[in-house]
Design an enzyme around this catalytic site. Structure first.
Site, mmCIF file in Angstrom:
data_model
loop_
_atom_site.group_PDB
_atom_site.id
_atom_site.type_symbol
_atom_site.label_atom_id
_atom_site.label_comp_id
_atom_site.label_asym_id
_atom_site.label_seq_id
_atom_site.Cartn_x
_atom_site.Cartn_y
_atom_site.Cartn_z
ATOM 1 N N ASP A 1 31.244 -9.795 -52.904
ATOM 2 C CA ASP A 1 31.376 -9.736 -51.445
ATOM 3 C C ASP A 1 32.720 -10.297 -50.982
ATOM 4 O O ASP A 1 33.318 -9.781 -50.039
ATOM 5 C CB ASP A 1 30.229 -10.504 -50.787
ATOM 6 N N ASP B 1 35.808 -7.676 -51.103
ATOM 7 C CA ASP B 1 36.046 -6.583 -50.155
ATOM 8 C C ASP B 1 37.083 -6.963 -49.106
ATOM 9 O O ASP B 1 38.010 -6.203 -48.836
ATOM 10 C CB ASP B 1 34.742 -6.091 -49.517
ATOM 11 N N ASP C 1 30.965 -5.151 -43.354
ATOM 12 C CA ASP C 1 30.863 -6.409 -44.093
ATOM 13 C C ASP C 1 29.823 -7.322 -43.461
ATOM 14 O O ASP C 1 29.009 -7.928 -44.158
ATOM 15 C CB ASP C 1 32.228 -7.096 -44.154
ATOM 16 N N ASP D 1 26.364 -8.497 -45.173
ATOM 17 C CA ASP D 1 26.071 -9.934 -45.303
ATOM 18 C C ASP D 1 24.685 -10.264 -44.758
ATOM 19 O O ASP D 1 23.920 -10.985 -45.390
ATOM 20 C CB ASP D 1 27.124 -10.771 -44.590
#
Length: 187
Positions: free
Chosen positions: A49, A52, A70, A74
């Site tokens: 994560d 990115d 994103d 999340d």
């Protein structure tokens, strides 16, 4: 990063979705009682994560849509991991839902307040030393407190703008009134 972008040709959005895939595998492992494996996979998911955003910045691929993806990934990651903890009985569904609500509240203002303490999944690694119900209460408390502080920050920013405008909102109506009062002949 270079391997992901230049070698595999992945976009930051694809890396975001890949991190969700790893996190869903982590949630599955936690849900079936393999907490150690689940936490390791959760860490891998968090590392993926982080790539990115870094990839987007390095290759100048940042965009509002990418930031939104994103954020969505999340929140889905947190929801799946938290649900796995509730499914196994390590924490109640009530605390999972309260923690998620506090996180969503904070998410709703974090772009404007620029405040996000990041105390979400990371806190779960301390489960060896701190009981999970207490960790979820901490996640809830930290995110709710950050939400309240974020609202205060937004209010302070708004008040500064109001002060700079002489205490008036910079709206079409207020500008029209200002024009009327400056162009009206004296009575």
């Amino acid at each position: 990063m270079r391997v992901l972008r230049e070698g595999l040709g992945l976009t930051p959005d694809q890396v975001s979705w890949a991190s969700l895939g790893v996190t869903l595998a982590a949630a599955y492992e936690i849900a079936v009682g393999r907490l150690g494996t689940g936490l390791i996979l959760m860490a891998v998911g968090q590392l993926v994560d982080a790539m990115d955003g870094a990839m987007a910045r390095i290759y100048q691929l940042t965009s509002p849509a990418g930031r939104q993806i994103d954020t969505i990934v999340d929140r889905l990651s947190e929801a799946s991991i938290f649900a796995a903890f509730a499914f196994t009985g390590l924490v109640t569904w009530t605390w999972v839902l309260l923690a998620l609500v506090a996180i969503l509240l904070l998410t709703s203002i974090s772009d404007r307040s620029h405040l996000d303490p990041g105390a979400k999944r990371f806190a779960l690694y301390f489960g060896l030393w701190v009981p999970y119900p207490l960790l979820f209460k901490i996640i809830f408390g930290v995110n709710l407190a950050a939400y309240v502080i974020g609202l205060l920050i937004i209010d302070c920013i708004f008040q500064k703008k109001m002060d700079a405008l002489g205490g008036d909102l910079d709206t079409v109506a207020s500008r029209a009134i200002a024009l009327e009062t400056t162009s009206a002949p004296p009575a």
